[in-house]
Design an enzyme around this catalytic site. Structure first.
Site, PDB file in Angstrom:
ATOM      1  N   ASP A  49     -83.743 -56.763 -25.569  1.00 45.73           N
ATOM      2  CA  ASP A  49     -84.950 -56.414 -25.209  1.00 45.73           C
ATOM      3  C   ASP A  49     -85.317 -56.878 -23.815  1.00 45.73           C
ATOM      4  OD1 ASP A  49     -88.051 -57.445 -24.812  1.00 45.73           O
ATOM      5  OD2 ASP A  49     -87.997 -55.583 -26.526  1.00 45.73           O
ATOM      6  N   ARG A  50     -85.570 -55.703 -22.788  1.00 43.96           N
ATOM      7  CA  ARG A  50     -85.827 -55.824 -21.546  1.00 43.96           C
ATOM      8  C   ARG A  50     -86.935 -56.805 -21.133  1.00 43.96           C
ATOM      9  NH1 ARG A  50     -83.995 -52.777 -25.200  1.00 43.96           N
ATOM     10  NH2 ARG A  50     -86.075 -51.500 -25.134  1.00 43.96           N
ATOM     11  N   THR A  51     -88.089 -56.505 -21.787  1.00 47.70           N
ATOM     12  CA  THR A  51     -89.392 -57.606 -21.624  1.00 47.70           C
ATOM     13  C   THR A  51     -88.828 -59.052 -21.883  1.00 47.70           C
ATOM     14  OG1 THR A  51     -90.890 -55.672 -21.986  1.00 47.70           O
ATOM     15  CG2 THR A  51     -91.795 -58.066 -22.095  1.00 47.70           C
ATOM     16  N   CYS A  84     -85.752 -45.684 -20.787  1.00 50.09           N
ATOM     17  CA  CYS A  84     -86.613 -46.757 -20.816  1.00 50.09           C
ATOM     18  C   CYS A  84     -86.937 -47.061 -19.505  1.00 50.09           C
ATOM     19  CB  CYS A  84     -85.834 -47.837 -21.566  1.00 50.09           C
ATOM     20  SG  CYS A  84     -86.543 -49.492 -21.589  1.00 50.09           S
ATOM     21  N   ASN A  85     -88.477 -47.025 -19.251  1.00 47.22           N
ATOM     22  CA  ASN A  85     -89.193 -47.535 -18.319  1.00 47.22           C
ATOM     23  C   ASN A  85     -88.796 -48.724 -17.808  1.00 47.22           C
ATOM     24  OD1 ASN A  85     -91.680 -45.409 -17.437  1.00 47.22           O
ATOM     25  ND2 ASN A  85     -91.081 -45.442 -19.586  1.00 47.22           N
ATOM     26  N   THR A  86     -89.018 -49.791 -18.602  1.00 53.40           N
ATOM     27  CA  THR A  86     -88.523 -51.291 -18.332  1.00 53.40           C
ATOM     28  C   THR A  86     -87.345 -51.726 -17.838  1.00 53.40           C
ATOM     29  OG1 THR A  86     -90.239 -51.935 -20.179  1.00 53.40           O
ATOM     30  CG2 THR A  86     -89.096 -53.665 -19.092  1.00 53.40           C
ATOM     31  N   ALA A  87     -86.390 -50.901 -18.284  1.00 52.35           N
ATOM     32  CA  ALA A  87     -84.951 -51.126 -18.183  1.00 52.35           C
ATOM     33  C   ALA A  87     -84.771 -50.583 -16.517  1.00 52.35           C
ATOM     34  CB  ALA A  87     -83.936 -49.944 -18.888  1.00 52.35           C
ATOM     35  N   THR A 126     -95.291 -51.899 -20.985  1.00 53.54           N
ATOM     36  CA  THR A 126     -94.757 -53.213 -21.533  1.00 53.54           C
ATOM     37  C   THR A 126     -95.392 -54.253 -20.677  1.00 53.54           C
ATOM     38  OG1 THR A 126     -92.718 -53.334 -20.723  1.00 53.54           O
ATOM     39  CG2 THR A 126     -92.861 -52.074 -23.031  1.00 53.54           C
ATOM     40  N   LYS A 166     -92.450 -48.611 -32.224  1.00 58.12           N
ATOM     41  CA  LYS A 166     -91.252 -49.504 -32.775  1.00 58.12           C
ATOM     42  C   LYS A 166     -91.198 -49.805 -34.249  1.00 58.12           C
ATOM     43  CE  LYS A 166     -89.805 -51.188 -28.172  1.00 58.12           C
ATOM     44  NZ  LYS A 166     -88.618 -50.480 -28.004  1.00 58.12           N
ATOM     45  N   CYS A 196     -94.385 -46.519 -20.744  1.00 53.07           N
ATOM     46  CA  CYS A 196     -93.164 -47.171 -21.796  1.00 53.07           C
ATOM     47  C   CYS A 196     -92.847 -45.844 -22.682  1.00 53.07           C
ATOM     48  CB  CYS A 196     -93.978 -48.033 -22.503  1.00 53.07           C
ATOM     49  SG  CYS A 196     -92.980 -48.649 -24.206  1.00 53.07           S
TER      50      CYS A 196
END
Length: 229
Positions: A49-51, A84-87, A126, A166, A196
């Protein structure tokens, strides 16, 4: 002209990966199967999980992200996308290990917002994306004011991502996310960036009507353009 092979680093999450592929298909001018692009997808659900990694010292996803990139390159991908944005917080750590063009979704989204003449937008994403500043960096370069939800209303965004999409929910009460949109609008947001990859799915699935910019669609459109060059 031979079209380029598109590689998608996916699995973050699986539905977001499908959404990106569907949008590549929808933006491709095709009259038969052969007119479509060769797309290779590595739906790597082992990516941590990136967050959690950004905010709570969780396991870094970089190793698995690079492994996915290498698998796609080995299979013949000419360009890479990341669903994935957060990635994208880890983009600069990944880039030196990648030998083909790697499209940066957030930079492309900033260009799209600027092209639409929007100077103030709200970011829905996120906690990891919001706190990492990855959108701030790209948008500030183009003079775009980026608003974020308050701590209270950010919870509504987090919930619709994790407890809605999710979690596989086909129905979800949208009253809380409406409060987040209202808050950002009152503060001057003229549109909302769905930062996200689950959020475009959420807005469509749960019938949320708003003026949005969909980075997944922006990425798909840019990939189609580059793959034709």
């Amino acid at each position: 002209m031979k079209k380029k092979v598109i590689g998608i680093i996916g699995g973050m999450g699986p539905l977001a990966t499908i959404d990106l592929y569907n949008k590549i298909l929808s933006h491709t001018a095709a009259e038969n199967d052969q007119d479509h692009f060769h797309v290779i997808i590595d739906s790597n659900t082992s990516i941590p999980d990136r967050t959690e990694a950004i905010l709570r010292s969780g396991q870094s996803p970089v190793y698995e992200l690079i492994r996915s990139a290498h698998r796609l390159e080995f299979m013949g991908a000419d360009i890479l996308l990341m669903a994935c944005n957060t990635a994208h917080y880890f983009y600069e750590q990944m880039a030196p290990h990648i030998s083909v063009p790697f499209i940066h979704m957030i930079d492309e989204t900033a260009k799209e917002v600027s092209a639409r003449g929007l100077d103030c937008v709200g970011l829905l994403a996120t906690e990891g994306t919001c706190q990492s500043g990855i959108y701030d960096k790209s948008f500030q370069k183009l003079g775009i004011n980026l608003l974020k939800p308050s701590e209270e209303t950010q919870r509504h965004v987090t919930s619709i991502i994790y407890d809605g999409v999710k979690a596989g929910k086909t129905r979800y009460k949208t009253a809380d996310i409406a409060k987040t949109l209202a808050e950002l609008s009152q503060n001057g947001a003229k549109a909302f960036v769905l930062g996200c990859s689950e959020l475009p799915i959420a807005f469509s699935r749960y019938g949320i009507d708003a003026n949005v910019i969909d980075p997944t669609e922006v990425l798909a459109m840019r990939a189609v353009q580059i793959a034709c060059l």
